[in-house]
Design a protein around this motif. Structure first.
Motif, PDB file in Angstrom:
ATOM      1  N   SER A 261       0.673  -1.367   0.002  1.00 24.35           N
ATOM      2  CA  SER A 261       0.038   0.224   0.133  1.00 24.35           C
ATOM      3  C   SER A 261       0.817   1.197  -0.052  1.00 24.35           C
ATOM      4  O   SER A 261       0.475   2.241  -0.463  1.00 24.35           O
ATOM      5  N   THR A 262       2.064   1.253   0.571  1.00 18.17           N
ATOM      6  CA  THR A 262       3.005   2.274   0.584  1.00 18.17           C
ATOM      7  C   THR A 262       3.453   2.609  -0.820  1.00 18.17           C
ATOM      8  O   THR A 262       3.471   3.673  -1.265  1.00 18.17           O
ATOM      9  N   TYR A 263       3.818   1.633  -1.392  1.00 14.10           N
ATOM     10  CA  TYR A 263       4.183   1.846  -2.816  1.00 14.10           C
ATOM     11  C   TYR A 263       3.186   2.196  -4.081  1.00 14.10           C
ATOM     12  O   TYR A 263       3.607   2.581  -4.929  1.00 14.10           O
ATOM     13  N   ALA A 264       2.022   1.993  -3.429  1.00 12.88           N
ATOM     14  CA  ALA A 264       0.895   2.356  -4.400  1.00 12.88           C
ATOM     15  C   ALA A 264       0.678   3.770  -4.514  1.00 12.88           C
ATOM     16  O   ALA A 264       0.081   4.259  -5.466  1.00 12.88           O
ATOM     17  N   VAL A 265       1.035   4.438  -3.658  1.00 11.92           N
ATOM     18  CA  VAL A 265       0.719   5.962  -3.795  1.00 11.92           C
ATOM     19  C   VAL A 265       1.538   6.563  -4.449  1.00 11.92           C
ATOM     20  O   VAL A 265       2.426   6.167  -4.540  1.00 11.92           O
ATOM     21  N   ASP A 266       0.994   7.877  -4.821  1.00 13.82           N
ATOM     22  CA  ASP A 266       1.763   8.837  -5.667  1.00 13.82           C
ATOM     23  C   ASP A 266       2.928   9.322  -4.745  1.00 13.82           C
ATOM     24  O   ASP A 266       2.603   9.818  -3.708  1.00 13.82           O
ATOM     25  N   SER A 267       4.160   9.284  -5.110  1.00  9.73           N
ATOM     26  CA  SER A 267       5.145   9.802  -4.182  1.00  9.73           C
ATOM     27  C   SER A 267       6.059  10.581  -4.948  1.00  9.73           C
ATOM     28  O   SER A 267       6.406  10.898  -6.120  1.00  9.73           O
ATOM     29  N   SER A 268       6.925  11.519  -4.246  1.00  7.00           N
ATOM     30  CA  SER A 268       7.628  12.553  -4.709  1.00  7.00           C
ATOM     31  C   SER A 268       8.907  11.866  -4.972  1.00  7.00           C
ATOM     32  O   SER A 268       9.327  10.596  -4.798  1.00  7.00           O
ATOM     33  N   GLU A 269       9.722  12.543  -5.838  1.00 10.43           N
ATOM     34  CA  GLU A 269      11.155  11.843  -6.356  1.00 10.43           C
ATOM     35  C   GLU A 269      12.055  11.517  -4.914  1.00 10.43           C
ATOM     36  O   GLU A 269      12.662  10.243  -4.922  1.00 10.43           O
ATOM     37  N   GLU A 270      12.043  12.471  -4.046  1.00 17.43           N
ATOM     38  CA  GLU A 270      12.842  12.255  -2.710  1.00 17.43           C
ATOM     39  C   GLU A 270      12.254  10.727  -2.150  1.00 17.43           C
ATOM     40  O   GLU A 270      12.896   9.996  -1.578  1.00 17.43           O
ATOM     41  N   GLU A 271      10.866  10.766  -2.010  1.00 19.26           N
ATOM     42  CA  GLU A 271      10.300   9.555  -1.198  1.00 19.26           C
ATOM     43  C   GLU A 271      10.515   8.290  -2.048  1.00 19.26           C
ATOM     44  O   GLU A 271      10.686   7.237  -1.422  1.00 19.26           O
ATOM     45  N   GLU A 272      10.840   8.265  -3.440  1.00 17.40           N
ATOM     46  CA  GLU A 272      11.067   7.317  -4.325  1.00 17.40           C
ATOM     47  C   GLU A 272      12.534   6.766  -3.780  1.00 17.40           C
ATOM     48  O   GLU A 272      12.612   5.540  -3.990  1.00 17.40           O
ATOM     49  N   LYS A 273      13.403   7.562  -3.479  1.00 16.60           N
ATOM     50  CA  LYS A 273      14.742   7.258  -3.288  1.00 16.60           C
ATOM     51  C   LYS A 273      14.710   6.525  -1.846  1.00 16.60           C
ATOM     52  O   LYS A 273      15.371   5.694  -1.713  1.00 16.60           O
ATOM     53  N   VAL A 274      13.867   6.985  -0.940  1.00 15.33           N
ATOM     54  CA  VAL A 274      13.739   6.294   0.259  1.00 15.33           C
ATOM     55  C   VAL A 274      13.452   4.845  -0.057  1.00 15.33           C
ATOM     56  O   VAL A 274      13.690   3.961   0.753  1.00 15.33           O
ATOM     57  N   PHE A 275      11.964   4.646  -0.695  1.00 15.47           N
ATOM     58  CA  PHE A 275      11.559   3.391  -0.922  1.00 15.47           C
ATOM     59  C   PHE A 275      12.655   2.542  -1.411  1.00 15.47           C
ATOM     60  O   PHE A 275      12.728   1.487  -1.150  1.00 15.47           O
TER      61      PHE A 275
END
Length: 354
Positions: A261-275
């Motif tokens: 569910s975390t990965y399904a939401v729209d995320s910023s570029e910085e959040e994607e780096k964290v993921f």
């Protein structure tokens, strides 16, 4: 006193001028003259030349890279080790048109359109550019260019046709292919292509920093250095709270869980780096430092649970579209490869790159 030109000569001259305007262009370059047919569907001169222009750069690049050829007046008709640029460009144009006409004929067959002629396309292009020009005059918003070029509008129209074809195939053909979809699901599952993201529990240790002016406020450089000490303590197996107490710093320790569910939401570029960093962590491992506006943090993985496989119902729609795309692609390719081509060489042979 000037002599008058005989009336017969004047009339003949006028007639010649009229004939030139009426037939001169048609005898020279009629954009709607049929060049060839593909499975009975006409391809006219203007249409062929439009697609030909789109092949020019590709062909020139090939001869430039392969033979070191340079652009010149005789380039397109010159033989390079038996290869002639114009012939290659025409051949590539014909191959492309076979695909285009096959897709257009399928669209007609499915009732998605009733006119795939070049003349109809040109009329729609004129109307569309007229509409856009009027919208600009009135200050109304338009999407896309102010004025479409011929090739740009053709690509726009044909992309729409291809989307409609895929939509039709997905709704009318893939829907009935339940057995094939289940087989595709099992194949992808066995290859590990349908794994859910693992459920990863982490502890997030964050330090806030400022200018260092106020009492107890850390500067950025001091916060970065302190976070290096926190990382070392965590990597050494110490609990986050214990590390923070030992260093005597005002750091926050929070829990954060990452799952599908975390990965399904729209995320910023910085959040994607964290993921991306969290996905690589094993229990006990610590991420690199991440900086935000006014803080720095690290994450430590405390628990990792395999996500398991997605169910058939979870991916059924995706499989349906994938199957439809594959089947449509096969049909178009096979039909194009076996297309019945009738070329009118009197017109075809005179086509040149201009």
């Amino acid at each position: 006193m000037k002599k008058r030109m005989p009336l017969v000569i004047v009339l003949l001259a006028a007639l010649l001028v009229l004939l030139f305007f009426l037939f001169g262009q048609r005898s020279g370059r009629d954009a709607y003259a049929e060049v060839l047919t593909i499975n009975g569907e006409s391809v006219v001169l203007g249409e062929f030349e439009m697609v030909l222009k789109d092949r020019v750069a590709e062909v020139y690049r090939y001869f430039h890279e392969t033979y070191g050829a340079q652009d010149s007046a005789e380039f397109w008709t010159k033989s390079f080790n038996g290869e002639i640029p114009l012939e290659m460009a025409k051949k590539k144009t014909l191959e492309k048109l076979k695909i285009i006409k096959t897709e257009q004929l399928l669209a007609k067959q499915y009732g998605l359109t009733d006119d795939v002629s070049y003349r109809g396309f040109k009329e729609r292009l004129t109307e569309e550019n007229k509409r856009r020009a009027e919208a600009v005059k009135k200050g109304q918003p338009i999407f896309g260019p102010r004025e479409y070029s011929e090739m740009a509008y053709f690509n726009h129209v044909h992309d729409t046709v291809k989307r409609q074809l895929l939509d039709y195939a997905a709704k009318h053909e893939a829907q009935a292919a339940n057995e094939a979809l289940h087989a595709a699901y099992e194949s992808m599952r066995k290859k590990g292509e349908l794994k859910k993201p693992d459920r990863i529990r982490t502890q997030v240790v964050e330090l806030v920093f400022g200018s260092g002016d106020s009492s107890g406020s850390l500067t950025r450089s001091a916060a970065m250095e302190t976070m290096n000490g926190i990382r070392s303590g965590l990597a050494g197996g110490k609990e986050a709270d214990a590390v923070v107490r030992q260093l005597g710093v005002n750091a926050s320790v929070k829990e954060r869980t990452f799952d599908d569910s975390t990965y399904a939401v729209d995320s910023s570029e910085e959040e994607e780096k964290v993921f991306a960093a969290v996905r690589k962590l094993k229990p006990g491992e610590v991420s690199e430092r991440f900086e935000t506006a006014g803080s720095v943090f690290v994450l430590q993985c405390t628990e990792r649970t395999p996500g398991g496989d997605l169910r058939f119902e979870d991916v059924q729609e995706r499989l349906k579209w994938k199957y439809a795309e594959e089947q449509l692609g096969k049909r178009v390719t096979e039909t194009a490869e076996n297309a019945n081509i009738v070329i009118h060489h009197k017109i075809y042979d005179e086509i040149a790159v201009r």
